[in-house]
Design an enzyme around this catalytic site. Structure first.
Site, PDB file in Angstrom:
ATOM      1  N   CYS A   2       0.842  -1.193   0.000  1.00 35.79           N
ATOM      2  CA  CYS A   2       0.000   0.000   0.000  1.00 35.79           C
ATOM      3  C   CYS A   2       0.884   1.252   0.000  1.00 35.79           C
ATOM      4  CB  CYS A   2      -0.946   0.102   1.177  1.00 35.79           C
ATOM      5  SG  CYS A   2      -2.059  -1.287   1.340  1.00 35.79           S
ATOM      6  N   ARG A  27       3.549  -0.242  -5.006  1.00 35.03           N
ATOM      7  CA  ARG A  27       3.365  -0.790  -3.663  1.00 35.03           C
ATOM      8  C   ARG A  27       2.028  -1.510  -3.507  1.00 35.03           C
ATOM      9  NH1 ARG A  27       6.792   1.345  -0.002  1.00 35.03           N
ATOM     10  NH2 ARG A  27       5.382   0.722   1.648  1.00 35.03           N
ATOM     11  N   TRP A  76      -2.998  -2.595  -1.647  1.00 33.78           N
ATOM     12  CA  TRP A  76      -2.706  -4.009  -1.880  1.00 33.78           C
ATOM     13  C   TRP A  76      -3.478  -4.731  -0.795  1.00 33.78           C
ATOM     14  CZ3 TRP A  76      -0.504  -8.142   0.755  1.00 33.78           C
ATOM     15  CH2 TRP A  76      -0.110  -9.237  -0.025  1.00 33.78           C
ATOM     16  N   ASN A 102      -1.390   1.904   5.941  1.00 26.06           N
ATOM     17  CA  ASN A 102      -0.553   0.893   5.305  1.00 26.06           C
ATOM     18  C   ASN A 102      -0.078  -0.039   6.417  1.00 26.06           C
ATOM     19  OD1 ASN A 102       1.448  -0.511   3.917  1.00 26.06           O
ATOM     20  ND2 ASN A 102       2.921   1.161   4.067  1.00 26.06           N
ATOM     21  N   GLY A 103      -0.239  -1.345   6.237  1.00 25.65           N
ATOM     22  CA  GLY A 103       0.183  -2.288   7.278  1.00 25.65           C
ATOM     23  C   GLY A 103      -0.972  -3.173   7.695  1.00 25.65           C
ATOM     24  N   GLU A 487      17.299 -17.338  -8.801  1.00 29.39           N
ATOM     25  CA  GLU A 487      16.846 -15.984  -9.132  1.00 29.39           C
ATOM     26  C   GLU A 487      16.144 -15.964 -10.496  1.00 29.39           C
ATOM     27  OE1 GLU A 487      16.230 -13.478  -7.651  1.00 29.39           O
ATOM     28  OE2 GLU A 487      16.248 -11.815  -9.055  1.00 29.39           O
ATOM     29  N   LYS A 491      12.273 -14.834 -11.039  1.00 28.50           N
ATOM     30  CA  LYS A 491      11.976 -13.723 -11.948  1.00 28.50           C
ATOM     31  C   LYS A 491      10.912 -14.133 -12.952  1.00 28.50           C
ATOM     32  CE  LYS A 491      13.294 -11.084 -10.777  1.00 28.50           C
ATOM     33  NZ  LYS A 491      13.930 -10.480  -9.660  1.00 28.50           N
ATOM     34  N   GLU A 494       7.413 -14.830 -11.364  1.00 35.80           N
ATOM     35  CA  GLU A 494       6.864 -13.592 -10.812  1.00 35.80           C
ATOM     36  C   GLU A 494       6.144 -12.747 -11.872  1.00 35.80           C
ATOM     37  OE1 GLU A 494      10.163 -11.308  -9.338  1.00 35.80           O
ATOM     38  OE2 GLU A 494       8.923 -10.202  -7.931  1.00 35.80           O
ATOM     39  N   HIS A 510      17.012 -37.220  -8.124  1.00 37.56           N
ATOM     40  CA  HIS A 510      16.408 -37.660  -6.860  1.00 37.56           C
ATOM     41  C   HIS A 510      14.903 -37.410  -6.852  1.00 37.56           C
ATOM     42  CE1 HIS A 510      20.298 -38.648  -5.217  1.00 37.56           C
ATOM     43  NE2 HIS A 510      20.739 -37.507  -5.726  1.00 37.56           N
ATOM     44  N   LYS A 609       5.758  -4.267  -4.389  1.00 33.10           N
ATOM     45  CA  LYS A 609       7.205  -4.098  -4.355  1.00 33.10           C
ATOM     46  C   LYS A 609       7.772  -4.285  -2.961  1.00 33.10           C
ATOM     47  CE  LYS A 609      11.187  -2.803  -6.073  1.00 33.10           C
ATOM     48  NZ  LYS A 609      11.910  -3.867  -6.805  1.00 33.10           N
TER      49      LYS A 609
HETATM   50  C1  AGP Z   1      11.909 -10.152  -6.456  1.00 35.78           C
HETATM   51  O1  AGP Z   1      11.822  -9.755  -7.748  1.00 35.78           O
HETATM   52  C2  AGP Z   1      10.956  -9.641  -5.519  1.00 35.78           C
HETATM   53  N1  AGP Z   1      10.019  -8.753  -5.935  1.00 35.78           N
HETATM   54  C3  AGP Z   1      11.038 -10.050  -4.081  1.00 35.78           C
HETATM   55  O2  AGP Z   1      11.390 -11.383  -4.006  1.00 35.78           O
HETATM   56  C4  AGP Z   1      11.981  -9.211  -3.202  1.00 35.78           C
HETATM   57  O3  AGP Z   1      13.302  -9.443  -3.559  1.00 35.78           O
HETATM   58  C5  AGP Z   1      11.715  -9.553  -1.734  1.00 35.78           C
HETATM   59  O4  AGP Z   1      10.378  -9.246  -1.430  1.00 35.78           O
HETATM   60  C6  AGP Z   1      12.640  -8.833  -0.782  1.00 35.78           C
HETATM   61  O5  AGP Z   1      12.459  -7.446  -0.855  1.00 35.78           O
HETATM   62  P1  AGP Z   1      13.509  -6.459  -0.246  1.00 35.78           P
HETATM   63  O6  AGP Z   1      14.782  -6.647  -0.997  1.00 35.78           O
HETATM   64  O7  AGP Z   1      12.915  -5.109  -0.428  1.00 35.78           O
HETATM   65  O8  AGP Z   1      13.689  -6.829   1.193  1.00 35.78           O
END
Ligand code: AGP
Length: 614
Positions: A2, A27, A76, A102-103, A487, A491, A494, A510, A609
């Site tokens: 948010c 956000r 969000w 927010n929270g 990673e 990516k 996501e 395995h 984000k």
């Molecule tokens: C990756 O693309 C992400 N959006 C997510 O995994 C991110 O890296 C994670 O939420 C950690 O965020 P931060 O680095 O702001 O702590």
């Protein structure tokens, strides 16, 4: 999650709120709303489900809403589905208190029950409505001022929040409170702003205050007063934001993600430059405040982070253990915080975070600190909670990262680990002076090599066209290549919504190899010389079961041509630093696959984000 903005001053508030929200949409973006007051009239609340543009259309970009004081929110959803009703701002029934939040208010059910007994009723499913009505309850019951009513509420609720409120009896004023969710307050001439993040107010001011946990503030024109929970005034220093406003814009690129991918050479160079003297080619830990004696006395390192930052830690583990011969354990912050970690004298906890606000990472940092363990944060956002609470901070200089999928922040985090690893190795005499110099020289070549991969991205576009029609994609690698695969896989899933898994290549037989069938796409990363043949054997195994294999390896390493279906080549570099190069094709593939599937690259579904709730 948010985003919150607020404005009070001589200008029309609504257009400023909408512009600010547009910079915070990363956000949260399932609904948005604003509340604006025209002098001492009642606030007008306008909301819309969906992206911010719906609200912008409804209000003619805010132009249709008069008033000089207002608050806004982009959501969000946590409590209650995304809908106009659940969108913020929320209000007490007589509009006495209006607010955005927010929270998460963890104790909202018990508060709600209490308020229902007191005669309150609730229209939404949100925890926020409960919070607003709780403030309203104390405000009216004890006939107290806004600050006292907010303080009384804060000590009675559990959870995390950044909240902005307007009181009907106090026109032109905004009240804010914060506990563990980010919030900054900007000041201009006769005006003040609130925002969850810097980009929202960069066009208006660079002078900001950081409000601390369990603090409140009153904004009235250009006057900002801070209070602690006792209602005492707290003095604060005004700080200047040095970010360039353009850095938070798309600058001609179609998406923030591709812009940020292209910013990597610069971001990596700046991060290296913050610690390496390019004349002497030596790393200096002074700016992060770690002494040589401290490095010599480290017994174990715990790297704690979430998502991509965790993956950066996995790369860091390989390099740090190899260079400095210190045992490194990498752990997800959400696990670390609840498993009663055994931390000992001589341990160093490194938390890694782009935003510096990730709830689990912040909690892990606090857990380490509560055990008296030294903490170092590798963090991107200056002044963020993690940056402020860690004992030592290594700022990655990625600049503002807006796309939900991280790229340049991850790249700067792994470079931060290389620098720590090389310097720790030198100090502990685990690497020779010659090796040290060779490593620093190699690290200095990374920006130009990343640039050269970016110059040649058409091949990734072609590959993405093939992969975009798939349902499952596997990533295989060993050692650092495995870390990069983690990673690459995150990516891809996501932003493309394609199911994907990263496997340590040796683990495949395995269990997971049973999923490999005719045409199953496998992306194999092969940069580690000592593991090359082992990885090739695994590739042959999946190939012989019909997999469609795309390999990523160094130029000059052509032995797989003819065995695999597609090869992508990256410049040669010392194997320890290969992740910085091999991750680039994987980022590009994800980007182009998402594009080919017609998805919202920068704002993928269900994500935000900054994950400020656990
Ligand atoms: C990756 O693309 C992400 N959006 C997510 O995994 C991110 O890296 C994670 O939420 C950690 O965020 P931060 O680095 O702001 O702590």
């Amino acid at each position: 999650m948010c985003g919150i903005v607020g404005y009070t001053g001589p200008k029309q508030a609504a257009p400023i709120l909408l512009e600010g929200l547009s910079k915070l949409e990363y956000r949260g973006y399932d609904s948005a709303g604003i509340a604006v007051r025209d002098k001492d009239k009642e606030p007008v609340i306008l909301k819309a489900k969906g992206r911010l543009k719906m609200l912008a259309e409804k209000t003619n970009n805010g132009e249709a809403v008069p008033g000089n004081c207002g608050i806004g929110h982009t959501r969000w959803a946590t409590h209650g589905e995304p809908s106009e009703l659940n969108a913020h701002p929320h209000k007490s029934d007589d509009l006495c208190v209006v607010g955005v939040h927010n929270g998460i208010i963890e104790s909202y059910i018990e508060i709600k029950e209490k308020l229902i007994r007191k005669g309150y009723s609730f229209q939404t499913q949100t925890d926020t409505e409960t919070l607003i009505k709780y403030v309203d309850y104390y405000y009216k019951k004890y006939k107290m001022g806004p600050i006292d009513a907010i303080a009384k509420t804060m000590v009675r609720i559990r959870g995390s929040y950044a909240v902005a409120l307007m009181f009907k009896d106090y026109p032109g004023e905004i009240y804010v409170a914060r506990k563990e969710s980010p919030m900054i307050i900007g000041v201009g001439e006769d005006e003040s702003y609130i925002a969850s993040d810097v980009p929202a107010i960069l066009n208006y001011t660079r002078q900001v205050y950081y409000i601390d946990n369990m603090e409140m503030a009153r904004l009235s024109g250009g006057e900002v007063t801070f209070y602690n929970l006792n209602g005492d005034v707290v003095e604060k220093e005004l700080k200047e934001i040095t970010w360039d406003a353009e850095a938070a814009e798309k600058g001609g690129y179609e998406h923030f993600m591709i812009k940020e991918i292209h910013e990597q050479p610069r971001a990596i160079k700046d991060t290296i430059g913050s610690l390496v003297n390019t004349d002497t080619k030596r790393i200096n830990l002074e700016s992060i405040g770690i002494t040589e004696d401290e490095v010599k006395n480290i017994n174990r390192i715990h790297v704690v982070a979430c998502g991509s930052a965790y993956h950066a830690g996995v790369v860091g583990q390989y390099v740090m253990e190899d260079f400095a011969r210190i045992p490194v354990r990498v752990e997800l912050a959400s696990e670390f915080r609840y498993r009663k970690p055994i931390l000992c004298k001589g341990d160093l906890v490194i938390v890694v975070s782009q935003s510096g606000e990730t709830a689990d990472t912040l909690a892990a940092l606090r857990e380490a600190k509560s055990q008296g363990i030294k903490t170092l944060a590798i963090v991107n956002v200056v002044g963020s909670s993690i940056a402020r609470e860690a004992d030592n901070v290594f700022y990655t200089l990625a600049g503002p990262e807006i796309a939900v999928a991280t790229t340049k922040a991850y790249s700067t985090q792994i470079v931060a680990f290389y620098l720590l690893a090389a310097e720790f190795g030198r100090i502990r005499t685990e690497i020779t002076e010659l090796q040290y110099q060779a490593y620093v020289n190699e690290i200095l070549t990374i920006p130009a090599k990343v640039e050269s991969i970016l110059d040649d991205k058409e091949q990734m576009q072609r590959l993405a066209a093939i992969l975009s029609a798939q349902d499952d994609i596997f990533f295989l690698g060993r050692g650092i290549d495995y870390a990069v695969c983690l990673e690459g896989s995150l990516k891809l899933k996501e932003i493309s919504y394609i199911h994907s898994e990263a496997y340590a290549a040796g683990e495949l037989k395995h269990g997971t190899i049973s999923l490999i069938d005719k045409g199953t796409p496998v992306i194999a990363v092969l940069t580690q010389n000592s593991l090359y043949e082992k990885s090739v054997s695994n590739i042959v195994e999946v190939k012989s079961r019909g997999a469609y294999v795309c390999g990523v390896t160094y130029y000059g390493s052509y032995s797989l041509e003819g065995t695999v279906d597609q090869m992508t080549y990256i410049p040669k570099i010392d194997d320890h630093f290969a992740a910085s190069l091999s991750v680039i094709p994987l980022q590009l593939i994800s980007y182009y696959v998402s594009l080919a599937r017609g998805l919202d690259v920068d704002k993928p579904r269900n994500l935000a984000k900054s994950v400020t709730v656990e």
